[in-house]
Design a protein around this motif. Structure first.
Motif, PDB file in Angstrom:
ATOM      1  N   TYR A 112       0.844  -1.195   0.000  1.00 48.62           N
ATOM      2  CA  TYR A 112       0.000   0.000   0.000  1.00 48.62           C
ATOM      3  C   TYR A 112       0.872   1.236   0.000  1.00 48.62           C
ATOM      4  CZ  TYR A 112       0.813   0.472   5.087  1.00 48.62           C
ATOM      5  OH  TYR A 112       1.389   0.632   6.328  1.00 48.62           O
ATOM      6  N   ASP A 118      -5.005   2.213   0.153  1.00 43.67           N
ATOM      7  CA  ASP A 118      -4.433   2.781  -1.073  1.00 43.67           C
ATOM      8  C   ASP A 118      -3.563   1.773  -1.805  1.00 43.67           C
ATOM      9  OD1 ASP A 118      -3.651   5.877   0.673  1.00 43.67           O
ATOM     10  OD2 ASP A 118      -5.517   5.199  -0.275  1.00 43.67           O
ATOM     11  N   GLY A 140      -3.248  -2.707  -2.069  1.00 37.94           N
ATOM     12  CA  GLY A 140      -4.266  -2.233  -1.144  1.00 37.94           C
ATOM     13  C   GLY A 140      -4.924  -3.399  -0.410  1.00 37.94           C
TER      14      GLY A 140
END
Lengths: 183, 137
Positions: A112, A118, A140
């Motif tokens: 991430y 994210d 993510g």
């Protein structure tokens, strides 16, 4: 007490300490990976400083994405099967241990950027757990590799094959994460 | 580090047990206290009637119980948990912020979902709750 140990496997494993980072490179320490191609080497950047490869004398493993069902672990392209790559050919060994014998469930591994939801920025990140027959776009938390549940034991090993490709020119940094539940 | 947040469970026969106390003390290499409790429950055909988290400095975090004598009427006016479970969650990040997070989670199961209470394992100064609805089949 729950304890995690991450290692880059090789002729001798290199422990990735708290201040270290796992480096995906183009063949040698700090070398670039050509855009849209995948890593040719993996290293442990001591203290994330870019000056010392902690794995230099350990002949670290490299896992390279070839296709959704193929991998190169150093001897050319092979098809992912239940036994390929072998546990010893997976670049990452992640150990979770507890003083008591515990069963593990809901394990996940992913990369991430800023928050766990994210995807990493500027790279394509792929991974799988040993015995997986396809790569996972593990970018993510929602897209992480699902790790196999493990029966009660004081120590649990997870063997991960992983590969990264830059989407554009320039140094990229991102975070790797493993999580699970146990009882 | 020694865990500061631990489970406490009351059973349908009136017994109450605490993680890391008595027969459910931590013993290196043996089944976890929770695994031992589940075995005791199974062997004696019992159920968990209340579940919570306690600390050695006498803090307590309690889920709604399935008992019949709640202190406040609101607890008797709404659905009671059908069952309970406990797990611990651990996560670690590397090659970036080296965050390690450890929680103990107690869960009350209802017909339409589960109420979870998350308390940090080593720093029980906070608690988070989440209700997860069961997916409709």
């Amino acid at each position: 007490m729950a304890t995690w140990i991450w290692q880059l496997q090789g002729t001798t494993p290199t422990t990735i300490d708290a201040a270290d980072s796992l480096q995906f490179a183009g063949g040698t320490f700090n070398s670039a990976i050509t855009v849209a191609t995948y890593n040719a080497s993996m290293h442990v950047d001591q203290n994330n400083g870019g000056s010392v490869d902690d794995a230099a004398s350990n002949t670290p493993k490299n896992n390279k994405w070839i296709s959704s069902t193929q991998i190169d672990v150093g001897g050319g392209t092979v098809t992912l099967t239940g036994s390929v790559p072998a546990t010893t050919d997976c670049a990452l060994k992640i150990n979770f241990s507890d003083g008591a014998s515990v069963a593990t469930t809901n394990g996940k591994f992913y990369a991430y950027q800023t928050t766990t939801s994210d995807a990493p920025t500027g790279i394509t990140f792929k991974a799988g757990e040993q015995s997986d027959t396809t790569w996972t776009d593990a970018e993510g938390a929602a897209a992480g590799v699902t790790l196999n549940d493990d029966s009660a034991a004081t120590s649990h090993d997870y063997f991960i094959f992983t590969s990264a490709s830059p989407d554009s020119v320039g140094a990229k940094s991102f975070t790797l994460r493993a999580e699970l539940t146990y009882s | 580090m020694t865990p500061k947040s631990k489970w406490k469970a009351s059973l349908s026969n009136g017994e109450t047990f605490y993680e890391d106390k008595g027969v459910y003390a931590f013993v290196l290499g043996e089944k976890s206290p929770w695994q031992k409790l589940l075995l005791y429950i199974k062997d004696n055909n019992l159920q968990i009637t209340s579940l919570g988290i306690y600390t050695d400095d006498n803090r307590a975090f309690n889920l709604p119980s399935s008992g019949n004598n709640p202190k406040f009427s609101i607890f008797s006016q709404h659905a009671k948990p059908i069952s309970f479970t406990m797990f611990k969650a651990s996560a670690i990040s590397v090659s970036g912020p080296n965050d390690e997070e450890n929680f103990i989670v107690v869960e009350a199961n209802y017909e339409d979902g589960n109420l979870q209470m998350w308390v940090p394992l080593y720093n029980p100064d906070n608690c988070w709750c989440i209700f997860t609805k069961k997916k409709e089949s």
